[in-house]
Design a protein around this motif. Structure first.
Motif, PDB file in Angstrom:
ATOM      1  N   GLN A 254      13.394  10.957  11.388  1.00 61.44           N
ATOM      2  CA  GLN A 254      13.621  12.173  10.599  1.00 61.44           C
ATOM      3  C   GLN A 254      15.037  12.141  10.050  1.00 61.44           C
ATOM      4  O   GLN A 254      16.008  11.970  10.782  1.00 61.44           O
ATOM      5  N   GLY A 255      15.157  12.243   8.725  1.00 60.22           N
ATOM      6  CA  GLY A 255      16.485  12.200   8.118  1.00 60.22           C
ATOM      7  C   GLY A 255      16.557  13.071   6.887  1.00 60.22           C
ATOM      8  O   GLY A 255      15.538  13.445   6.299  1.00 60.22           O
ATOM      9  N   ILE A 256      17.762  13.430   6.521  1.00 61.63           N
ATOM     10  CA  ILE A 256      17.997  14.192   5.290  1.00 61.63           C
ATOM     11  C   ILE A 256      19.185  13.576   4.562  1.00 61.63           C
ATOM     12  O   ILE A 256      20.050  12.930   5.175  1.00 61.63           O
ATOM     13  N   ALA A 257      19.200  13.771   3.266  1.00 58.12           N
ATOM     14  CA  ALA A 257      20.327  13.309   2.442  1.00 58.12           C
ATOM     15  C   ALA A 257      20.614  14.365   1.392  1.00 58.12           C
ATOM     16  O   ALA A 257      19.693  15.002   0.873  1.00 58.12           O
ATOM     17  N   LEU A 258      21.877  14.556   1.092  1.00 60.19           N
ATOM     18  CA  LEU A 258      22.315  15.552   0.110  1.00 60.19           C
ATOM     19  C   LEU A 258      22.828  14.824  -1.130  1.00 60.19           C
ATOM     20  O   LEU A 258      23.714  13.963  -1.036  1.00 60.19           O
ATOM     21  N   TYR A 259      22.246  15.157  -2.286  1.00 59.82           N
ATOM     22  CA  TYR A 259      22.607  14.521  -3.548  1.00 59.82           C
ATOM     23  C   TYR A 259      23.238  15.536  -4.493  1.00 59.82           C
ATOM     24  O   TYR A 259      22.873  16.717  -4.486  1.00 59.82           O
ATOM     25  N   ASN A 260      24.158  15.051  -5.340  1.00 53.68           N
ATOM     26  CA  ASN A 260      24.708  15.928  -6.367  1.00 53.68           C
ATOM     27  C   ASN A 260      23.846  15.866  -7.618  1.00 53.68           C
ATOM     28  O   ASN A 260      22.800  15.210  -7.631  1.00 53.68           O
ATOM     29  N   GLY A 261      24.276  16.535  -8.687  1.00 54.35           N
ATOM     30  CA  GLY A 261      23.473  16.616  -9.902  1.00 54.35           C
ATOM     31  C   GLY A 261      23.259  15.291 -10.600  1.00 54.35           C
ATOM     32  O   GLY A 261      22.336  15.148 -11.399  1.00 54.35           O
ATOM     33  N   ASP A 262      24.114  14.284 -10.317  1.00 55.36           N
ATOM     34  CA  ASP A 262      23.968  12.958 -10.913  1.00 55.36           C
ATOM     35  C   ASP A 262      23.253  11.986  -9.986  1.00 55.36           C
ATOM     36  O   ASP A 262      23.327  10.772 -10.175  1.00 55.36           O
ATOM     37  N   ARG A 263      22.579  12.522  -8.954  1.00 57.24           N
ATOM     38  CA  ARG A 263      21.819  11.733  -7.996  1.00 57.24           C
ATOM     39  C   ARG A 263      22.703  10.780  -7.198  1.00 57.24           C
ATOM     40  O   ARG A 263      22.269   9.707  -6.777  1.00 57.24           O
ATOM     41  N   GLN A 264      23.960  11.165  -6.975  1.00 58.58           N
ATOM     42  CA  GLN A 264      24.843  10.413  -6.091  1.00 58.58           C
ATOM     43  C   GLN A 264      24.773  11.039  -4.700  1.00 58.58           C
ATOM     44  O   GLN A 264      24.879  12.254  -4.556  1.00 58.58           O
TER      45      GLN A 264
END
Length: 300
Positions: A254-264
């Motif tokens: 189980q994992g999560i990732a946080l991306y900004n508006g430019d998919r970084q």
């Protein structure tokens, strides 16, 4: 809407909203079926890869052809010629027909001509995305200089951070209408929020997922704010994710990732070797700090 002399205006919106059609109308390439557009000043347009180029002519010949289309005299073009070629970095291929150019070379030369032949108004569509990162940075610097020289720039782009950097004002086009206009950070923030909400609605439709488990929602528990998905401080932050498990899971990750508006990717974590029985779960994360710039972000 109106654009004043010397303004740098960004245009955003989903694919098919009418952004490119708008620039073609302003460039007098397409006639509007109704309404009108009034443009005062010499226009330089970069709307598609190779706009205004003849494939059988060489790069050198196309510089003069494009300059003539923009209304420049031959002596004016000759005075700027070396600067254009140096910017485009196509010296070795200058006497090669442009039909043999790659899309990146096309864009470099086309942008160099459009930006260096002193148009009073510069229209630029998404074509810069074709170039490499170094050339994109170079183009942004050139547009910055064009704007500081008092000329007008209207820029269509899906790269929202570029618009944040360059544009004082932006328009959000939706289904052929101006949905919002104003300061760039405000308009882009509203646009990103609306797009994120649309994505969440799509993900929550019945039958849209056949996986053994899926996330079905999340919210910020602490600190509380008027919106459960809006963060107003940098931390500490307590976040809850809702997970529905349809079938027994063993050795799950189980994992999560946080991306900004430019998919970084800005932050992420994963936990291995988990066991879940069917049911509903609340997964909590306690973060001592989440140092983010103002804007819209997305979990995945």
């Amino acid at each position: 809407f109106s654009v004043e002399p010397g303004e740098v205006v960004g245009i955003i919106g989903r694919n098919g909203a009418g952004k490119s059609t708008l620039l073609k109308i302003l460039s007098r390439i397409t006639k509007p079926t109704s309404g009108h557009a009034t443009v005062r000043g010499r226009v330089g347009s970069l709307l598609e890869v190779g706009t205004g180029f003849h494939p059988e002519l060489t790069g050198r010949e196309n510089v003069y052809l494009n300059g003539a289309i923009l209304g420049m005299r031959k002596a004016e073009i000759a005075r700027k010629f070396d600067e254009i070629v140096a910017f485009a970095e196509v010296e070795k291929f200058l006497d090669t027909p442009v039909k043999h150019y790659s899309s990146g070379m096309y864009v470099r030369l086309a942008f160099a001509v459009a930006a260096h032949l002193d148009p009073e108004i510069l229209f630029v569509d998404e074509v810069l995305a074709v170039g490499d990162v170094a050339f994109q940075r170079k183009c942004l610097g050139k547009m910055d200089n064009v704007a500081k020289g008092g000329r007008t720039v209207v820029l269509v782009s899906h790269q929202l951070n570029q618009l944040r950097r360059l544009c004082t004002r932006s328009l959000w086009i939706d289904n052929g209408q101006v949905r919002a206009q104003g300061p760039t950070h405000t308009v882009i923030g509203d646009y990103e929020t609306a797009m994120a909400a649309t994505a969440r609605d799509s993900d929550s439709r019945p039958g849209s997922h056949d996986a053994k488990a899926r996330f079905c929602g999340w919210e910020i528990l602490e600190p509380r704010s008027p919106e459960p998905t809006q963060l107003e401080t940098l931390g500490p932050v307590r976040i809850k994710f809702d997970l529905i498990v349809h079938e027994q899971l063993r050795q799950a990750a189980q994992g999560i990732a946080l991306y900004n508006g430019d998919r970084q990717i800005m932050w992420g974590t994963v936990t291995q070797n988990l066991v879940f029985a069917p049911g509903h779960y609340e997964i909590l994360y306690n973060l001592s700090t989440l140092p983010l710039r103002p804007g819209s972000y997305q979990w995945q």
